[in-house]
Scaffold this motif. Structure first.
Motif, PDB file in Angstrom:
ATOM      1  N   GLY A 121      44.112  38.191  55.176  1.00 56.31           N
ATOM      2  CA  GLY A 121      45.280  37.408  54.800  1.00 56.31           C
ATOM      3  C   GLY A 121      46.080  38.019  53.676  1.00 56.31           C
ATOM      4  O   GLY A 121      47.306  38.081  53.721  1.00 56.31           O
ATOM      5  N   LEU A 122      45.392  38.512  52.658  1.00 58.32           N
ATOM      6  CA  LEU A 122      46.072  39.005  51.462  1.00 58.32           C
ATOM      7  C   LEU A 122      46.992  40.186  51.768  1.00 58.32           C
ATOM      8  O   LEU A 122      48.186  40.158  51.464  1.00 58.32           O
ATOM      9  CB  LEU A 122      45.031  39.398  50.406  1.00 58.32           C
ATOM     10  CG  LEU A 122      45.571  40.063  49.137  1.00 58.32           C
ATOM     11  CD1 LEU A 122      46.468  39.116  48.363  1.00 58.32           C
ATOM     12  CD2 LEU A 122      44.426  40.560  48.256  1.00 58.32           C
ATOM     13  N   HIS A 172      44.532  43.125  38.276  1.00 56.61           N
ATOM     14  CA  HIS A 172      43.840  41.960  38.805  1.00 56.61           C
ATOM     15  C   HIS A 172      44.748  41.146  39.716  1.00 56.61           C
ATOM     16  O   HIS A 172      45.901  40.863  39.393  1.00 56.61           O
ATOM     17  CB  HIS A 172      43.341  41.080  37.657  1.00 56.61           C
ATOM     18  CG  HIS A 172      42.577  39.879  38.126  1.00 56.61           C
ATOM     19  ND1 HIS A 172      43.172  38.653  38.311  1.00 56.61           N
ATOM     20  CD2 HIS A 172      41.274  39.730  38.474  1.00 56.61           C
ATOM     21  CE1 HIS A 172      42.268  37.800  38.743  1.00 56.61           C
ATOM     22  NE2 HIS A 172      41.116  38.426  38.850  1.00 56.61           N
ATOM     23  N   LEU A 173      44.221  40.762  40.868  1.00 57.26           N
ATOM     24  CA  LEU A 173      44.969  39.948  41.820  1.00 57.26           C
ATOM     25  C   LEU A 173      44.442  38.520  41.889  1.00 57.26           C
ATOM     26  O   LEU A 173      45.207  37.567  41.818  1.00 57.26           O
ATOM     27  CB  LEU A 173      44.923  40.581  43.217  1.00 57.26           C
ATOM     28  CG  LEU A 173      45.575  41.960  43.355  1.00 57.26           C
ATOM     29  CD1 LEU A 173      45.350  42.512  44.756  1.00 57.26           C
ATOM     30  CD2 LEU A 173      47.056  41.899  43.025  1.00 57.26           C
ATOM     31  N   ALA A 205      54.364  42.548  45.492  1.00 57.06           N
ATOM     32  CA  ALA A 205      54.138  41.843  46.754  1.00 57.06           C
ATOM     33  C   ALA A 205      52.689  41.376  46.872  1.00 57.06           C
ATOM     34  O   ALA A 205      52.416  40.276  47.383  1.00 57.06           O
ATOM     35  CB  ALA A 205      54.500  42.750  47.932  1.00 57.06           C
ATOM     36  N   LEU A 206      51.745  42.180  46.397  1.00 59.03           N
ATOM     37  CA  LEU A 206      50.335  41.773  46.412  1.00 59.03           C
ATOM     38  C   LEU A 206      50.102  40.564  45.512  1.00 59.03           C
ATOM     39  O   LEU A 206      49.390  39.623  45.884  1.00 59.03           O
ATOM     40  CB  LEU A 206      49.442  42.931  45.975  1.00 59.03           C
ATOM     41  CG  LEU A 206      49.160  44.016  47.005  1.00 59.03           C
ATOM     42  CD1 LEU A 206      48.493  45.218  46.345  1.00 59.03           C
ATOM     43  CD2 LEU A 206      48.268  43.482  48.137  1.00 59.03           C
ATOM     44  N   ARG A 207      50.702  40.591  44.321  1.00 60.26           N
ATOM     45  CA  ARG A 207      50.540  39.445  43.417  1.00 60.26           C
ATOM     46  C   ARG A 207      51.149  38.188  44.029  1.00 60.26           C
ATOM     47  O   ARG A 207      50.580  37.097  43.931  1.00 60.26           O
ATOM     48  CB  ARG A 207      51.184  39.759  42.070  1.00 60.26           C
ATOM     49  CG  ARG A 207      50.493  40.872  41.281  1.00 60.26           C
ATOM     50  CD  ARG A 207      51.081  40.995  39.889  1.00 60.26           C
ATOM     51  NE  ARG A 207      50.491  42.108  39.150  1.00 60.26           N
ATOM     52  CZ  ARG A 207      51.062  43.292  39.003  1.00 60.26           C
ATOM     53  NH1 ARG A 207      52.255  43.519  39.535  1.00 60.26           N
ATOM     54  NH2 ARG A 207      50.463  44.254  38.328  1.00 60.26           N
ATOM     55  N   GLY A 208      52.315  38.340  44.650  1.00 63.47           N
ATOM     56  CA  GLY A 208      52.935  37.191  45.298  1.00 63.47           C
ATOM     57  C   GLY A 208      52.093  36.660  46.444  1.00 63.47           C
ATOM     58  O   GLY A 208      51.962  35.440  46.622  1.00 63.47           O
ATOM     59  N   GLY A 218      46.797  30.738  47.492  1.00 65.67           N
ATOM     60  CA  GLY A 218      46.479  29.492  46.790  1.00 65.67           C
ATOM     61  C   GLY A 218      45.115  28.953  47.128  1.00 65.67           C
ATOM     62  O   GLY A 218      44.529  29.301  48.132  1.00 65.67           O
ATOM     63  N   PRO A 219      44.551  28.078  46.326  1.00 64.48           N
ATOM     64  CA  PRO A 219      43.281  27.435  46.660  1.00 64.48           C
ATOM     65  C   PRO A 219      43.497  26.290  47.634  1.00 64.48           C
ATOM     66  O   PRO A 219      44.185  25.335  47.331  1.00 64.48           O
ATOM     67  CB  PRO A 219      42.766  26.931  45.308  1.00 64.48           C
ATOM     68  CG  PRO A 219      43.987  26.775  44.471  1.00 64.48           C
ATOM     69  CD  PRO A 219      45.008  27.740  44.967  1.00 64.48           C
TER      70      PRO A 219
END
Length: 337
Positions: free
Chosen positions: A124-125, A184-185, A310-313, A319-320
């Motif tokens: 997903g990420l 960190h992501l 884009a990875l951070r977004g 989201g949890p």
């Protein structure tokens, strides 16, 4: 005194290419196009004598033959000038293409970006990050490969990847401090996947020790170095009944009642309805940190910075969900050690 720009023979007998100024070639093309030194000078914003000097320098560099016949009204290329014309046009066209490509690369509107990721990040990420990145930077060619974290970091350090999405279960990643930088992501906790009718399926959280009697579905026959390794510090060695690499296949084995499996939150995005995911107590199995790694001491491709964004977004967008422990945080990333 010999002309330093003249064509010189190479040791093999062939003539070495002459040292030419692109200013000379541009001036030559302008004069040839207009058939006039005067008009070329006006277009270039120079004096006519300056144009004449540029053409004289080009003629000297090419062996001294005149490139233009001086006529009563303007100039016309000589045989040497006509031979030079297509080559000069091609050189200047290639230089324009080069300038456009370099500009596009600098603006992350072109070029190549090489991305590697561990398997569950591809659930997903990474796809979300790629989709968001391509919306903003459609001209960048992006290649992706999948691998284990140590192999990805090795390829990153060797210059074969621009970004590597990697993970660790507790502690810092191994490797030399100077080789790569970690961004960190997110942190993801681990779950145990149980058949829907399992006696423990309704528990809100499970200590690892309560699972000591279970058969396990794992990606490796060895407990050491796998997600199951923390069990060793809790007094038992998990009994690996089936070795299954893919997360979707592991779910099938669990649903069939053939064992239980540890599942990271990223891999739980598409959990099937006939299995239950129960969080493992965080003190027993520390949340797994997920990072984007980039190489130190190497000029990054211009597309690296927007892809990290884009990875951070994508990490925030995941989201949890209810029942999942996926979180992002702002932190000073630990150096690998």
């Amino acid at each position: 005194m010999p002309n330093p720009h003249a064509v010189q023979p190479s040791p093999g007998g062939e003539s070495a290419p002459p040292d030419l100024s692109t200013v000379w070639l541009r001036t030559f093309l302008d004069v040839a196009r207009h058939g006039s030194f005067t008009v070329a000078a006006r277009e270039l914003g120079w004096t006519q004598s300056a144009v004449s000097r540029q053409i004289a320098a080009l003629e000297a560099a090419l062996g001294g033959a005149p490139l233009f016949d001086r006529l009563p009204r303007g100039v016309r290329p000589t045989a040497q000038g006509r031979a030079l014309l297509p080559h000069a046009e091609e050189v200047m066209a290639r230089l324009r293409v080069m300038a456009r490509e370099l500009s596009a690369l600098q603006d992350a509107e072109g070029g190549l970006l090489r991305v590697g990721a561990f398997a569950t990040a591809d659930a997903g990420l990474v796809p979300r990050a790629i989709a968001g990145f391509r919306t903003r930077h459609p001209g960048v060619t992006l290649t992706r490969e999948e691998g284990l974290t140590p192999a990805l970091l090795s390829r990153l350090a060797e210059g074969e990847l621009d970004v590597a999405v990697v993970s660790t279960t507790g502690g810092a990643l191994a490797g030399p401090d100077e080789a790569y930088e970690l961004h960190h992501l997110l942190d993801e906790r681990l779950y145990v996947a149980l058949p829907a009718g399992h006696v423990l399926a309704a528990e809100p959280e499970l200590p690892l020790r309560r699972l000591s009697g279970e058969d396990w579905i794992s990606g490796s026959p060895r407990v050491e170095g796998s997600l199951l390794e923390p069990a060793l510090s809790h007094g038992f060695r998990p009994r690996v009944a089936h070795v299954v690499a893919e997360w979707t296949a592991k779910q099938g084995y669990v649903a069939a009642g053939l064992g239980v499996a540890l599942v990271p939150a990223l891999a739980a995005q598409g959990v099937r309805p006939d299995i239950a995911l129960v969080p493992v107590r965080a003190e027993d199995v520390p949340p797994r940190a997920v990072y984007a790694a980039t190489a130190r001491r190497r000029v990054p491709a211009p597309a690296v910075r927007p892809f990290l964004g884009a990875l951070r977004g994508a990490a925030r967008g995941l989201g949890p969900r209810k029942g999942q422990g996926l979180s992002t945080r702002t932190c000073r990333c630990p150096s690998p050690g």
